[in-house]
Design a protein around this motif. Structure first.
Motif, PDB file in Angstrom:
ATOM      1  N   VAL A   1      32.822  40.190  22.396  1.00  0.00           N
ATOM      2  CA  VAL A   1      31.512  40.458  22.989  1.00  0.00           C
ATOM      3  C   VAL A   1      31.419  41.910  23.434  1.00  0.00           C
ATOM      4  O   VAL A   1      30.389  42.573  23.249  1.00  0.00           O
ATOM      5  CB  VAL A   1      31.250  39.504  24.183  1.00  0.00           C
ATOM      6  CG1 VAL A   1      30.067  39.995  25.010  1.00  0.00           C
ATOM      7  CG2 VAL A   1      30.975  38.095  23.675  1.00  0.00           C
ATOM      8  N   GLY A   2      32.503  42.432  24.010  1.00  0.00           N
ATOM      9  CA  GLY A   2      32.511  43.829  24.434  1.00  0.00           C
ATOM     10  C   GLY A   2      32.292  44.777  23.272  1.00  0.00           C
ATOM     11  O   GLY A   2      31.568  45.772  23.398  1.00  0.00           O
ATOM     12  N   ALA A   3      32.913  44.467  22.130  1.00  0.00           N
ATOM     13  CA  ALA A   3      32.735  45.314  20.946  1.00  0.00           C
ATOM     14  C   ALA A   3      31.300  45.255  20.441  1.00  0.00           C
ATOM     15  O   ALA A   3      30.724  46.272  20.035  1.00  0.00           O
ATOM     16  CB  ALA A   3      33.706  44.880  19.847  1.00  0.00           C
ATOM     17  N   VAL A   4      30.712  44.059  20.458  1.00  0.00           N
ATOM     18  CA  VAL A   4      29.333  43.898  19.994  1.00  0.00           C
ATOM     19  C   VAL A   4      28.368  44.649  20.903  1.00  0.00           C
ATOM     20  O   VAL A   4      27.497  45.396  20.435  1.00  0.00           O
ATOM     21  CB  VAL A   4      28.965  42.398  19.926  1.00  0.00           C
ATOM     22  CG1 VAL A   4      27.459  42.241  19.689  1.00  0.00           C
ATOM     23  CG2 VAL A   4      29.731  41.708  18.814  1.00  0.00           C
TER      24      VAL A   4
ATOM     25  N   CYS B   1      22.112  42.951  12.118  1.00  0.00           N
ATOM     26  CA  CYS B   1      23.421  42.860  11.492  1.00  0.00           C
ATOM     27  C   CYS B   1      24.429  42.170  12.408  1.00  0.00           C
ATOM     28  O   CYS B   1      25.187  41.295  11.978  1.00  0.00           O
ATOM     29  CB  CYS B   1      23.907  44.258  11.116  1.00  0.00           C
ATOM     30  SG  CYS B   1      25.559  44.300  10.368  1.00  0.00           S
ATOM     31  N   LEU B   2      24.418  42.540  13.678  1.00  0.00           N
ATOM     32  CA  LEU B   2      25.368  41.962  14.622  1.00  0.00           C
ATOM     33  C   LEU B   2      25.069  40.492  14.892  1.00  0.00           C
ATOM     34  O   LEU B   2      25.992  39.687  15.050  1.00  0.00           O
ATOM     35  CB  LEU B   2      25.369  42.761  15.919  1.00  0.00           C
ATOM     36  CG  LEU B   2      25.999  44.150  15.793  1.00  0.00           C
ATOM     37  CD1 LEU B   2      25.804  44.943  17.073  1.00  0.00           C
ATOM     38  CD2 LEU B   2      27.480  44.040  15.464  1.00  0.00           C
ATOM     39  N   TRP B   3      23.807  40.118  14.941  1.00  0.00           N
ATOM     40  CA  TRP B   3      23.478  38.709  15.096  1.00  0.00           C
ATOM     41  C   TRP B   3      23.892  37.925  13.854  1.00  0.00           C
ATOM     42  O   TRP B   3      24.303  36.766  13.956  1.00  0.00           O
ATOM     43  CB  TRP B   3      21.995  38.523  15.374  1.00  0.00           C
ATOM     44  CG  TRP B   3      21.660  38.639  16.832  1.00  0.00           C
ATOM     45  CD1 TRP B   3      21.244  39.759  17.494  1.00  0.00           C
ATOM     46  CD2 TRP B   3      21.744  37.605  17.821  1.00  0.00           C
ATOM     47  NE1 TRP B   3      21.064  39.484  18.831  1.00  0.00           N
ATOM     48  CE2 TRP B   3      21.354  38.171  19.071  1.00  0.00           C
ATOM     49  CE3 TRP B   3      22.103  36.259  17.773  1.00  0.00           C
ATOM     50  CZ2 TRP B   3      21.314  37.435  20.240  1.00  0.00           C
ATOM     51  CZ3 TRP B   3      22.056  35.520  18.952  1.00  0.00           C
ATOM     52  CH2 TRP B   3      21.678  36.099  20.152  1.00  0.00           C
ATOM     53  N   ARG B   4      23.773  38.545  12.691  1.00  0.00           N
ATOM     54  CA  ARG B   4      24.208  37.866  11.467  1.00  0.00           C
ATOM     55  C   ARG B   4      25.727  37.673  11.453  1.00  0.00           C
ATOM     56  O   ARG B   4      26.228  36.615  11.076  1.00  0.00           O
ATOM     57  CB  ARG B   4      23.778  38.687  10.241  1.00  0.00           C
ATOM     58  CG  ARG B   4      24.140  38.022   8.905  1.00  0.00           C
ATOM     59  CD  ARG B   4      23.528  38.775   7.747  1.00  0.00           C
ATOM     60  NE  ARG B   4      24.101  40.102   7.575  1.00  0.00           N
ATOM     61  CZ  ARG B   4      23.465  41.239   7.810  1.00  0.00           C
ATOM     62  NH1 ARG B   4      22.217  41.230   8.249  1.00  0.00           N
ATOM     63  NH2 ARG B   4      24.048  42.401   7.613  1.00  0.00           N
TER      64      ARG B   4
END
Length: 211
Positions: A68-71, A102-105
């Motif tokens: 999560v931190g990376a996202v 992109c991140l949600w995908r």
């Protein structure tokens, strides 16, 4: 005294294993929600034993928190360009929404769990709340700045408008990943772009303020 050779140090064995754990967990989370992923599965995906896993992470929640931190770090980087700029409907906003899609995908299961599941671990909930507060504050400042410059419409309090837009962004990307019609989130990103621009500026391509 050893001479400097100009070589860059490569990743250590420990760093490679930590990366393998995170990447293995990310692959598993593309297939099912966090509650159904175990430490044993993460370890197997990373090619290590469960006991080795615990040398690098104290729990599955610690791995999820790192992901999560990376996202959120990537989201902050891309969204920050638009929040700090003055190009209302240009490339910065498009790039921010494209990255978000992109991140949600890639990590939709993790993000949906962090934002919406009642039993979400406190560390994940705290990370999401911190990110949401950051985004609302940044969008509110952007709205106020553009109103002062004459680029944005007058309207409801900037923070209230920003909070409504942030909720819409999160909810719509969360739903997009669960439908076949917009699995990659591109249509959702395009729709949200229109919603954001019209809500703040009142037109699809607002004119730049002169001077």
């Amino acid at each position: 005294m050893p001479q400097y050779t100009g070589r860059r140090r490569g990743p250590t064995k420990g760093e490679l294993r930590e990366r393998a754990i995170l990447e293995g967990a990310a692959r598993l989370l593309k297939r099912r929600p966090p509650a159904r992923v175990t430490v044993e599965e993460i370890a197997a995906e990373a090619g290590i034993s469960p006991s080795t896993f615990y040398f690098y992470f104290e729990s599955k929640q610690a791995v999820l928190a790192a992901l999560v931190g990376a996202v959120t770090a990537r989201l902050r980087s891309d969204l920050g360009g638009w929040l700090a700029g003055d190009d209302a409907a240009g490339e910065a906003l498009d790039a921010a929404l494209a990255t978000t899609a992109c991140l949600w995908r890639e990590q939709g299961a993790l993000l949906r769990a962090a934002f919406f599941e009642p039993g979400t671990a406190p560390v994940l909930r705290a990370a999401m709340e911190e990110f949401t507060d950051w985004l609302v504050a940044g969008m509110s400042e952007r709205i106020e700045r553009d109103r002062r410059a004459g680029r944005a419409l007058p309207g409801p309090p900037a923070r209230a408008l920003a909070a409504a837009l942030v909720r819409a962004i999160i909810a719509n990307f969360a739903l997009a990943g669960e439908t076949e019609e917009d699995a990659d989130g591109r249509a959702t990103a395009a729709t949200l772009r229109t919603v954001i621009v019209r809500a703040i500026y009142g037109e699809e391509e607002p004119a730049r303020a002169s001077g």
